[in-house]
Design an enzyme around this catalytic site. Sequence first.
Site, PDB file in Angstrom:
ATOM      1  N   LEU A  13       0.827  -1.198   0.000  1.00 45.29           N
ATOM      2  CA  LEU A  13       0.000   0.000   0.000  1.00 45.29           C
ATOM      3  C   LEU A  13       0.864   1.251   0.000  1.00 45.29           C
ATOM      4  O   LEU A  13       2.032   1.221   0.393  1.00 45.29           O
ATOM      5  CB  LEU A  13      -0.936  -0.006   1.217  1.00 45.29           C
ATOM      6  CG  LEU A  13      -1.930  -1.159   1.285  1.00 45.29           C
ATOM      7  CD1 LEU A  13      -2.736  -1.097   2.568  1.00 45.29           C
ATOM      8  CD2 LEU A  13      -2.847  -1.148   0.059  1.00 45.29           C
ATOM      9  N   CYS A  14       0.265   2.350  -0.423  1.00 43.83           N
ATOM     10  CA  CYS A  14       0.910   3.661  -0.473  1.00 43.83           C
ATOM     11  C   CYS A  14       1.577   3.962   0.865  1.00 43.83           C
ATOM     12  O   CYS A  14       0.961   3.724   1.910  1.00 43.83           O
ATOM     13  CB  CYS A  14      -0.146   4.712  -0.806  1.00 43.83           C
ATOM     14  SG  CYS A  14       0.470   6.390  -0.864  1.00 43.83           S
ATOM     15  N   PRO A  15       2.783   4.424   0.836  1.00 47.99           N
ATOM     16  CA  PRO A  15       3.642   4.842  -0.284  1.00 47.99           C
ATOM     17  C   PRO A  15       4.646   3.780  -0.717  1.00 47.99           C
ATOM     18  O   PRO A  15       5.562   4.074  -1.472  1.00 47.99           O
ATOM     19  CB  PRO A  15       4.383   6.047   0.301  1.00 47.99           C
ATOM     20  CG  PRO A  15       4.648   5.620   1.725  1.00 47.99           C
ATOM     21  CD  PRO A  15       3.381   4.847   2.126  1.00 47.99           C
ATOM     22  N   ASP A  40      -2.242  -1.243  -5.738  1.00 49.88           N
ATOM     23  CA  ASP A  40      -2.723  -0.159  -4.882  1.00 49.88           C
ATOM     24  C   ASP A  40      -3.313   0.941  -5.767  1.00 49.88           C
ATOM     25  O   ASP A  40      -2.613   1.481  -6.621  1.00 49.88           O
ATOM     26  CB  ASP A  40      -1.557   0.401  -4.060  1.00 49.88           C
ATOM     27  CG  ASP A  40      -1.968   1.552  -3.164  1.00 49.88           C
ATOM     28  OD1 ASP A  40      -3.183   1.761  -2.972  1.00 49.88           O
ATOM     29  OD2 ASP A  40      -1.072   2.245  -2.652  1.00 49.88           O
TER      30      ASP A  40
END
Length: 75
Positions: A13-15, A40
């Site tokens: 997931l981000c980042p 994502d």
Amino acid sequence: MNTDLDIDAIGLLCPLPVLRLRKRMAALAPGQVACLRADDPAAIVDVPHFCNESGNAFLEMVEADGHMAFYVRKG
């Protein structure tokens, strides 16, 4: 598209996808192409933004098999 580096960020997931892309691209020579595979949804915004900020070229995004493949040429 022929690539010099394949980066698997599926499930991250981000980042984390962009952080992995930045770290792994450091070893590439200018003009070489990396493919980042990620699922994502934030990567759709994050990868082009990373390219604009870092001087790398965002080539294209292709959807396939439940993820996106982002092609980036090192600047």
